[in-house]
Design an enzyme around this catalytic site. Structure first.
Site, PDB file in Angstrom:
ATOM      1  N   SER A 252     -14.699 -40.437   4.288  1.00 55.44           N
ATOM      2  CA  SER A 252     -14.593 -39.420   5.169  1.00 55.44           C
ATOM      3  C   SER A 252     -15.741 -38.809   5.117  1.00 55.44           C
ATOM      4  CB  SER A 252     -13.285 -38.641   5.340  1.00 55.44           C
ATOM      5  OG  SER A 252     -13.218 -37.788   3.967  1.00 55.44           O
ATOM      6  N   LYS A 253     -15.969 -37.459   6.120  1.00 55.48           N
ATOM      7  CA  LYS A 253     -17.048 -36.481   5.963  1.00 55.48           C
ATOM      8  C   LYS A 253     -17.089 -35.860   4.394  1.00 55.48           C
ATOM      9  CE  LYS A 253     -17.754 -35.992  10.837  1.00 55.48           C
ATOM     10  NZ  LYS A 253     -17.700 -35.042  11.915  1.00 55.48           N
TER      11      LYS A 253
END
Length: 488
Positions: A252-253
């Site tokens: 994910s980010k």
């Protein structure tokens, strides 16, 4: 055996993420390894987020990675069009085929009614109640003719039994057809749902192998039911493992997950990123780490894809990128460096760099083993590009102003040598090393003050090569400045 045909089908709702890029790489490599076709299809059915700009971003990222497609946007092909928004007629035709086969029925239930049924089914562990499936056909048609909103659902055969998915990566996986809902194939506005559209597209484009992320595995039994209802041949499925962050959780980010173009802008080379992404779930053997596209197309096979999730390792990516920098050669190094020189304001055109190409190429051996990312090169060589430099405060205190080290004396002597020496790396090194021998002091104590004087820091690319790339007057001025700051 018929020609192998695979597809990569991104949604243009943003830039090409590295997870999607890896899927594209595997499809491309399999097509090339099997002498088949690689099709690019754009699944642009999200009207709010799908934009022409995002399509161009995806195409640009794929071209940068060296992933050429045989059919698709900008290329064309007999199986087009290659945008889902332009394929509505094919979905309509497929719906009519399902109707003719008695494989679908209209459903008039509202979203609230479906939600209530789904909640009840979840509590009981049973399929959602199929109320509209049992409507009298004449009643259903009358409600349609009256304009009542409805969707079209697939009639999942009640006696279908187990749905066996033959997966080229995970092996055989069994799903219970009795737990499959009668999925919607066409919405009330007439648009095709994802599972329906992708099956129709893959069948019409004669896709033989569907290589995609294993997050799509739950969709596969539904799609197999659609293939069967449409009398389409079922392709070979290969679900590749997801990419995790270093902590083992889904990427994910927060892990610094980024698009292909963000990696490019950070200074990663296309060859290096391609190489690294290829290794996230696939390996030709237990040893080979660095390889090019040709090697991959000669060795890629689905049976070498791991079943287990792959972990993103930024350090390994940096290491691979540095290896490619070391192998790229001076000419390509300069070409790759130009955008960063422009960004930093050192030049505004390729032509300016080409006019001093020999000078820029001479920088390459000084930095190729040290720089991990191309973007890091400019700050590393700023002392070669700037007329005036800033001196690192710690280096000044530790090297130039260390009592009893003789920094001022050494700088004065070295300045005198540099006034007279022939201006090339070999002559400069010979003269300065001769001075070191005369002093009888270890080289690092004699030359470190000069390094700080010339580069502004005690840590820099090789000293003698750096001096040779600068003008004599510039070096002498810097030595004089440093001498004024130094003590003995």
């Amino acid at each position: 055996m018929s020609e192998v045909r695979v597809r990569f089908a991104p949604s243009p709702t943003g830039k090409l993420h590295i997870g999607g890029a890896r899927t594209a790489i595997y499809n491309w490599a399999f097509a090339r390894a099997q002498k088949g076709s690689f099709i690019l299809r754009i699944e642009d059915t999200d009207p709010e987020r799908s934009t022409a700009e995002n399509v161009e971003l995806i195409l640009r990222a794929m071209r940068w990675l060296g992933l050429d497609w045989d059919e698709g946007p900008e290329v064309g092909g007999q199986a087009g069009p290659y945008f889902q928004t332009e394929r509505a007629d094919t979905y309509a035709d497929a719906l009519e085929l399902l109707k003719a086969n008695g494989a679908v029925y209209p459903c008039f239930c509202t979203p609230d009614e479906i939600a209530a049924k789904r909640e009840a089914a979840n509590k009981e562990g049973t399929p959602v109640e199929r109320t509209c499936r049992h409507l009298d056909p004449q009643e259903a048609q009358a409600r349609i003719d009256a304009g009542e909103p409805h969707v079209w659902r697939l009639k999942v055969p009640q006696d279908r039994g187990e749905i066996l998915v033959h997966d080229a990566v995970h092996g055989d996986t069994v799903f219970d057809s009795g737990l499959q809902d009668d999925l919607i194939v066409v919405r009330s506005d007439g648009s095709a749902t994802y599972n329906f559209a992708v099956v129709v597209d893959d069948a019409n484009m004669q896709i033989t192998h569907v290589i995609r992320g294993d997050d799509h595995l739950p969709n596969t039994p539904r799609q197999i039911l659609l293939y069967e209802a449409l009398d389409y041949p079922t392709p070979v499925f290969a679900h590749i493992p997801m990419i995790c962050g270093p902590d083992g959780k889904k990427l994910s980010k927060r892990h610094g997950a980024a698009s292909v173009e963000e990696y490019r802008d950070e200074g990663y080379l296309a060859d290096a990123l391609f190489n690294y992404l290829a290794l996230l779930g696939w390996a030709p053997d237990g040893e080979t780490t660095i390889f090019d596209r040709t090697f991959m197309t000669e060795h890629f096979s689905l049976d070498h894809i791991s079943k287990n999730p792959a972990s993103l390792d930024p350090d390994k990516l940096d290491w691979i990128n540095n290896r490619y920098i070391q192998q790229m050669g001076a000419s390509r190094f300069v070409d790759e460096l130009v955008p960063y020189l422009v960004e930093a304001g050192y030049t505004d055109a390729q032509a300016d760099v080409d006019a001093r190409r020999d000078w820029y190429e001479a920088i390459y051996p000084l930095v190729c083993e040290r720089v991990k990312l191309m973007r890091d090169t400019v700050p590393m060589i700023a002392y070669l590009l700037d007329e005036d430099i800033d001196y690192d405060e710690k280096s000044v205190k530790k090297i130039l102003q260390k009592e009893g080290a003789g920094a001022r004396t050494h700088l004065h002597a070295e300045g005198e040598i540099l006034k007279k020496v022939e201006w090339n790396e070999e002559a400069i090194e010979a003269a300065l090393r001769g001075y070191v021998e005369q002093t009888g002091v270890k080289a690092r104590f004699v030359l470190q003050p000069l390094r700080v004087a010339v580069t502004g820091s005690q840590v820099s690319p090789p000293l003698f090569g750096s001096i040779a790339l600068l003008k004599r007057s510039t070096v002498l001025q810097r030595v004089e400045t440093a001498e004024e700051m130094a003590v003995d």
